[in-house]
Design a protein around this motif. Structure first.
Motif, PDB file in Angstrom:
ATOM      1  N   SER A 150       8.719  -3.513  -6.661  1.00 12.97           N
ATOM      2  CA  SER A 150       7.480  -3.478  -5.893  1.00 12.97           C
ATOM      3  C   SER A 150       6.847  -4.859  -5.817  1.00 12.97           C
ATOM      4  O   SER A 150       6.986  -5.679  -6.725  1.00 12.97           O
ATOM      5  CB  SER A 150       6.487  -2.498  -6.519  1.00 12.97           C
ATOM      6  OG  SER A 150       6.123  -2.927  -7.827  1.00 12.97           O
ATOM      7  N   SER A 152       2.959  -6.386  -4.696  1.00 16.53           N
ATOM      8  CA  SER A 152       1.578  -6.158  -4.288  1.00 16.53           C
ATOM      9  C   SER A 152       0.879  -7.505  -4.231  1.00 16.53           C
ATOM     10  O   SER A 152       0.914  -8.264  -5.211  1.00 16.53           O
ATOM     11  CB  SER A 152       0.869  -5.228  -5.287  1.00 16.53           C
ATOM     12  OG  SER A 152      -0.516  -5.136  -4.987  1.00 16.53           O
ATOM     13  N   SER A 170       8.439  -0.735  -2.815  1.00 13.81           N
ATOM     14  CA  SER A 170       7.161  -0.621  -2.117  1.00 13.81           C
ATOM     15  C   SER A 170       6.541  -1.999  -1.940  1.00 13.81           C
ATOM     16  O   SER A 170       6.667  -2.881  -2.805  1.00 13.81           O
ATOM     17  CB  SER A 170       6.200   0.287  -2.894  1.00 13.81           C
ATOM     18  OG  SER A 170       5.926  -0.258  -4.173  1.00 13.81           O
ATOM     19  N   ALA A 186       9.199   0.052   7.793  1.00 11.83           N
ATOM     20  CA  ALA A 186      10.102   0.553   6.752  1.00 11.83           C
ATOM     21  C   ALA A 186      11.251   1.241   7.468  1.00 11.83           C
ATOM     22  O   ALA A 186      11.033   2.189   8.237  1.00 11.83           O
ATOM     23  CB  ALA A 186       9.398   1.525   5.817  1.00 11.83           C
ATOM     24  N   GLY A 189      11.505   5.251   5.322  1.00 15.53           N
ATOM     25  CA  GLY A 189      10.314   5.402   4.505  1.00 15.53           C
ATOM     26  C   GLY A 189       9.080   5.470   5.379  1.00 15.53           C
ATOM     27  O   GLY A 189       9.120   5.938   6.525  1.00 15.53           O
ATOM     28  N   GLY A 212      11.690   2.607   1.421  1.00 17.58           N
ATOM     29  CA  GLY A 212      10.493   2.607   0.592  1.00 17.58           C
ATOM     30  C   GLY A 212       9.251   2.730   1.429  1.00 17.58           C
ATOM     31  O   GLY A 212       9.249   3.339   2.505  1.00 17.58           O
ATOM     32  N   THR A 213       8.159   2.119   0.943  1.00 18.58           N
ATOM     33  CA  THR A 213       6.882   2.227   1.625  1.00 18.58           C
ATOM     34  C   THR A 213       6.287   0.850   1.881  1.00 18.58           C
ATOM     35  O   THR A 213       6.496  -0.095   1.098  1.00 18.58           O
ATOM     36  CB  THR A 213       5.883   3.047   0.792  1.00 18.58           C
ATOM     37  OG1 THR A 213       5.680   2.405  -0.481  1.00 18.58           O
ATOM     38  CG2 THR A 213       6.392   4.460   0.556  1.00 18.58           C
ATOM     39  N   GLN A 215       2.504  -0.909   3.088  1.00 15.01           N
ATOM     40  CA  GLN A 215       1.087  -0.719   3.365  1.00 15.01           C
ATOM     41  C   GLN A 215       0.437  -2.069   3.615  1.00 15.01           C
ATOM     42  O   GLN A 215       0.569  -2.987   2.798  1.00 15.01           O
ATOM     43  CB  GLN A 215       0.372   0.008   2.227  1.00 15.01           C
ATOM     44  CG  GLN A 215      -1.104   0.301   2.530  1.00 15.01           C
ATOM     45  CD  GLN A 215      -1.775   1.097   1.427  1.00 15.01           C
ATOM     46  OE1 GLN A 215      -1.137   1.524   0.456  1.00 15.01           O
ATOM     47  NE2 GLN A 215      -3.088   1.324   1.563  1.00 15.01           N
TER      48      GLN A 215
END
Length: 220
Positions: A150, A152, A170, A186, A189, A212-213, A215
């Motif tokens: 991931s 972020s 993600s 994605a 996903g 995956g995701t 955002q």
């Protein structure tokens, strides 16, 4: 005829003997397991670097945490854990570029980095497997690629360009209000884009996950 009489050993003595035998057996078993698995080692190192305009990280497995530096100095803290072979790590500045790398030689080790990023710098990083968390950055550019895991990233100041990609995992991007040319997807996903796409805007957001995701949101 001579008669030999065996005197029974007191119960307490027999109990102590059995306890000693069991204790020795457990100790030997523990030593054998320790030799087979190897002891777990840990080491932490912190180093400061001046004159950093770009940070490049290359980590095969582990975690990376990035935060805005309070001044012009970049501080790098690396925590290393290993069982048999210590991870190979390095960090050095050449012509304003801070290059950080980590390699786990036998799969039984991991690294965790905490890095402060001076305002106005550029960040590029690649992680084979693990996680990346960047909080409140003030950078011109941010590029991150991860094989599995991931990423972020949130920004205190609108970045000029953001490029993030994950093979499996993600991706989360949080940016301050501004005009952005957004391309977020994605392949397998879900993509949740809450930033208005302004085609042709000077600032660009490119975020893609294979599986995956994704955002993309306006940072609070």
């Amino acid at each position: 005829m001579t008669t030999t009489q065996t005197v029974p050993r007191p119960a307490a003595t027999r109990g102590r003997t059995i306890g000693i035998v069991i204790g020795v057996a457990v100790l030997l078993a523990s030593v054998a397991v320790g030799v087979f698995l190897g002891a777990r080692h840990r080491a932490v190192t912190t180093t400061s670097f001046d004159g950093v305009r770009e940070i490049v990280l290359d980590v095969d497995q582990g975690s990376v945490a990035l935060a805005r530096a309070p001044g012009a100095t970049s501080e790098v803290t690396v925590s290393r854990e290993w069982r048999s072979a210590e991870p190979r790590t390095s960090a050095a500045v050449v012509d304003g570029v801070l290059r950080i790398s980590a390699r786990c030689m036998d799969g039984s080790c991991a690294t965790a980095y905490d890095v402060t990023v001076p305002a106005g710098a550029t960040v590029r990083l690649g992680v084979g497997a693990g996680s990346v968390q960047a909080v409140g950055l003030d950078v011109h550019g941010f590029a991150a690629g991860i094989g599995t895991g991931s990423v972020s990233a949130t920004f205190a100041v609108p970045p000029d360009r953001v490029a993030m990609r994950a093979g499996v995992g993600s991706l989360l991007v949080g940016v301050p209000p501004a005009d952005y040319d957004v391309d977020a997807r994605a392949t397998a996903g879900m993509a949740d884009v809450r930033v208005v796409d302004v085609p042709g805007a000077a600032r660009t957001l490119r975020v893609e996950a294979g599986s995956g995701t994704v955002q993309v949101a306006v940072a609070g």
